[in-house]
Enzyme design. Sequence first.
Site, PDB file in Angstrom:
ATOM      1  N   ASP A  33       0.705  -1.207   0.037  1.00 25.99           N
ATOM      2  CA  ASP A  33       0.028   0.037  -0.127  1.00 25.99           C
ATOM      3  C   ASP A  33       1.054   1.292   0.119  1.00 25.99           C
ATOM      4  O   ASP A  33       2.100   1.028   0.415  1.00 25.99           O
ATOM      5  CB  ASP A  33      -0.825  -0.093   1.173  1.00 25.99           C
ATOM      6  CG  ASP A  33      -2.109  -0.499   1.128  1.00 25.99           C
ATOM      7  OD1 ASP A  33      -2.355  -0.917   0.070  1.00 25.99           O
ATOM      8  OD2 ASP A  33      -3.202  -0.484   2.038  1.00 25.99           O
TER       9      ASP A  33
ATOM     10  N   THR B 289      -0.271   4.525   1.300  1.00 24.08           N
ATOM     11  CA  THR B 289      -0.458   5.394   2.621  1.00 24.08           C
ATOM     12  C   THR B 289      -0.237   4.614   3.867  1.00 24.08           C
ATOM     13  O   THR B 289      -0.754   3.472   4.036  1.00 24.08           O
ATOM     14  CB  THR B 289      -2.066   5.882   2.687  1.00 24.08           C
ATOM     15  OG1 THR B 289      -2.393   6.221   1.422  1.00 24.08           O
ATOM     16  CG2 THR B 289      -2.371   6.750   3.666  1.00 24.08           C
TER      17      THR B 289
ATOM     18  N   ASP C 106      -4.018  -2.460   4.965  1.00 24.85           N
ATOM     19  CA  ASP C 106      -4.705  -1.947   6.300  1.00 24.85           C
ATOM     20  C   ASP C 106      -5.981  -1.887   6.317  1.00 24.85           C
ATOM     21  O   ASP C 106      -6.724  -1.810   7.408  1.00 24.85           O
ATOM     22  CB  ASP C 106      -4.021  -0.550   6.573  1.00 24.85           C
ATOM     23  CG  ASP C 106      -4.427   0.525   5.265  1.00 24.85           C
ATOM     24  OD1 ASP C 106      -4.871   0.257   4.285  1.00 24.85           O
ATOM     25  OD2 ASP C 106      -3.911   1.710   5.336  1.00 24.85           O
TER      26      ASP C 106
END
Length: 1249
Positions: free
Chosen positions: A476, A478, A798
């Site tokens: 990912d 972020t 996440d």
Amino acid sequence: MANNSYSGVKNSIVEANHDADFGCTLKELRSLMELRGAEGLNKIGESYGDVHGLCDRLKTSPVDGLSGQPADIEKRKTVFGQNLIPPKKPKTFLQLVWEALQDVTLIILEVAAIVSLGLSFYRPQDAEREDCGKAAGGAEDENEAEAGWIEGAAILLSVICVVLVTAFNDWSKEKQFRGLQSRIEQEQKFTVVRGGQVIQIPVAEIVVGDVAQIKYGDLLPTDGLLIQGNDLKIDESSLTGESDHVKKTQARDLMLLSGTHVMEGSGKMVVTAVGVNSQTGIIFTLLGAAEDEDDDDDDEKKEKEEKKKQRKNKKQDGSIENRKKAKAQDGAAMEMQPLNSDEGADTEEKKKANLPKKEKSVLQGKLTKLAVQIGKAGLVMSAITVIILVVLFVVDTFWIQNLPWVKACTPIYIQFFVKFFIIGVTVLVVAVPEGLPLAVTISLAYSVKKMMKDNNLVRHLDACETMGNATAICSDKTGTLTMNRMTVVQAYVAEKHYKKVPDPENIPASILDFLILGIAVNCAYTTKIMPPEKEGGLPRQVGNKTECALLGFSTDLKRDYQTIRNEIPEEKLHKVYTFNSVRKSMSTVLKMADGSFRMFSKGASEILLKKCYKILTASGESKVFRPRDRDDMVKKVIEPMASEGLRTICLAYRDFTVTDGEPDWDNEHDILTGLTCICVVGIEDPVRLEVPDAIRKCQRAGITVRMVTGDNINTARAIASKCGILQPGDDFICLEGKEFNRRIRNEKGEIEQERIDKIWPKLRVLARSSPTDKHTLVKGIIDSTVVEQRQVVAVTGDGTNDGPALKKADVGFAMGIAGTDVAKEASDIILTDDNFSSIVKAVMWGRNVYDSISKFLQFQLTVNVVAVIVAFTGACITQDSPLKAVQMLWVNLIMDTFASLALATEPPTEALLLRKPYGRNKPLISRTMMKNILGQGVYQLVIIFTLLFAGEKMFDIDNGRKAPLRAPPSEHYTIVFNTFVLMQLFNEINARKIHGERNVFEGIFNNLIFCSIVFGTFIIQIVIVQFGGKPFSCVALTIDQWLWCTFLGFGSLLWGQVISSIPTSRLKFLKTAGHGTQKEEIPDEELEELDDMEEIDHAERELRRGQILWFRGLNRIQTQIRVVNAFRSSISLYEGLEKPESRSSIHNFMTHPEFRIEDSEPHIPLIDDTDAEDDPPTKRDSASPRNASPAPPSPASTAPPFPSPALSAASPNQNNNAVESSNHLLPEATKAGEPPVPGSPLHSLETSL
């Protein structure tokens, strides 16, 4: 009342008294929670009026929650129970000892020792010993005869040692594991409102009456009733098996159940049942968690017992295991059948107490197989040894000396036979590498403990070893590559582009009011900016970081969002459309005083701007916003922001007038159009400082890093360049989700592996991607066969939407801080600091595990080979093993237990990152290691045999060969034993390096365990030789004899240097060993069972496979040649055959009609040659149900496109004939009494119907 509550805790007053304090009993609440939907609403209506009525009875406030006074909380725990499900009792030390005693070889030894003991006390009457032959000759005097019991006793003693060591290892492992569990449990926190304050408390502290805030991504820890919800959707599949998300509203359905996942929206609930009284707890008690035997080794890899247990339990708990697997792999759940299904007991506690293991890891598979092979060889050797000894003795006594069998001599002869038997068993003990499972366990447990310090919380032990083989990481952006601390740095507001946050004076007041009101109400109320913890620090951001950036923006504009939130509490919001990965925006509707509605929206700028038809100008008025203005804005504002790595967010609003009446809020499409743009902001999320360096390390280690993000492609590209994922001048590609989907799908819209194969090798950034895209990419890379090495993929995630991809990946990393419960649940490793550089640490540890085990193997096999050959030849030539039973057991102890401790705890070095990943098909024992093993073996054998047959002349001592039955120990054999042990000790130092390095001492003092073990073993050896006496068959040696022994031992270090000078490439005859099981080798009958069991137990299969293979060998070879030829002539698409993966899951074969040849090793046996464990098919295809595509017609029913010989070649092997295998599977699956699992064929049929 407080008093009463305390006395209640102490004296545990009968519950009825207590229930009087609350307006409802435990029983009432429990039965209430068993109702669903409308029934539940009616019951609440009848009994309590509404949820608020229930809150009053529970003495809690829907707004402020409980008071939070300790007395009150204690009392609630007493009346309604605690939010804990009691864990199973760990095994006691005695149970573990008993389990260790079950080892077959040990049992044989015990029996032999006891027989030997019994016989040693038997004194034949004065039968002349001479009558019984020379071997029994009269060398024994009275003292010696007295000491005859010692050998038996010594064997028993050493058996006890081995058992205690094994049990202690298991015990400490279990303890460590429980420590890990409790740590995972303690980290689990939940947000509740107490005394009007929103606080986070550990899940175990939640009590009935608490008001909990629930949001997207939570795993509900208790049962409760919805007080207020925004767009709340729950995945209840873990309890009901319904894969559709259930919408929860006050009007329709307000039952929230523990163990279910919040998939969308947010809300508040009042807790009505906790722990064993919650829905999941009830199921858990029904299942009788305490008796559930097969949890035991689910996570602790007790291979020793595992082999035996699996043989015993295969039949009983196949179905249970299977359900666990299905659960572990599919993430979506099954129908609840509380009495016979082992599922549903899906609370936190259950999951934590027994994290479902994926299939046997690659390494374990290779090891089990190797151990079985070595064990079989040992068994054969020991049998031959016994036979030869017996034959030699019989021939010598009755034929050469020509003696009759005298009745009086019988006990003496029996003693001889017992002695031979003991020698045989000892050869077996030394040959069987029972230290292997131990080494793996120690190495993994040690790594897991140390990885904690490196911020990796490992949930599945084997994940850390798989990580060492990773070839690709899909990360990912972020929070992983960036700091996840977002701030607004640019804004386009009132027709002006500000490169930094504008002064509030420059913005027209009317626009500013709109902006601040929109930010305050249209960010989740759980998101806030808190004052910094330390003086002068940065303010703390709580909640969604993008929203925090906007709230921070309002603070920078000198306005306070909290005052607006106080005026408009969450209850007053008319309607909320929460953010999800489909909408990519969030909207909140307010009802104005005059009855009109105003909706504020925020979202990804290119998506939201398409829905804007007006924009606020510098005067504060709105003007028309045409498509060409929009294109203009994209070029001049959004792209420049994105190319600096900023995330662009558009803020807009829309008014609904009174005259139009109330719109239909469920018709999202019509509501979210005709917006007026307020402003566009650029949010910066700086790249973490350590990331570029970590990514460089990955690339150097042969691991490709790809970025998969929901952000704009320009933002993603800018960040990827900053991180070093994209370097200037590379010809890598960046795609958006839409384009990626267009390229990988055929005309019918089906995903084709060939198309993915064209894209993924060059793809580095996938932007604007949906969770499904991420899952497709991961699956595509894992299933791909275009590159030589099968890819092992790690994924970080996440959000809840990352669940499918995390499950699909070989190793899933969840974010410990930003991650949702769902993501953590689906993952294998939790990064406690959310940092990409911790992944690099995990790679290092993973490679280290692999290397540690190879080191141990190199050492272990050298000892095995030498000890077995010495015992065998010695026994055949001198009718007595040069190494006695007790001595062998001591060697076994050094090499198994101590060496596994010493070599498995080597700390990792940066050098591990300088080589390429091993990949799945790499054998455990490389050719270099084979060279070392054989080289050292030759040296040791030469020395031992020289000492054995010429030692008495060299040292000028008595000859120890041809000693009678109970002769005293000789110096000669003591020297042989001592030299043997010392050679092992020095060779242990050699074993520290497995890639042919010269300097074996490098970093030796970094590993204190290693040094202390080598030193300690040496000290014990001195004690044994000098003071061991009769039990160890040793005589004290003089100082120069010791020096000679040590010198000969030291020679193995020098010899090691000689070996490493010989280039491995020259030694063409060396073979590798310890591959995983090739699927090809498994006979069909078993494959059908495997389809059902999905866990291949090597030990068991090895034993049965031999006979079947024997008959089939010739037949098989011919068919292989035909098939290979058919393939070599590269026929179009292989529709007639199923995909190799589908061997153990017919679901794959239903969802993926295409066929690929797997693996590209040069020796192409049959269609597929990947390791059985390397192909975890079920995990691979466990897309969550929403991704499960409807099943196309069985490919096998289509006519085969290639000549029939090839197909007939596949037919004898039923598993290649898709239709047949599917027929076997379906009845089996249903027989087991399991509900259809999503992702199982039955389920895909249901969904497609």
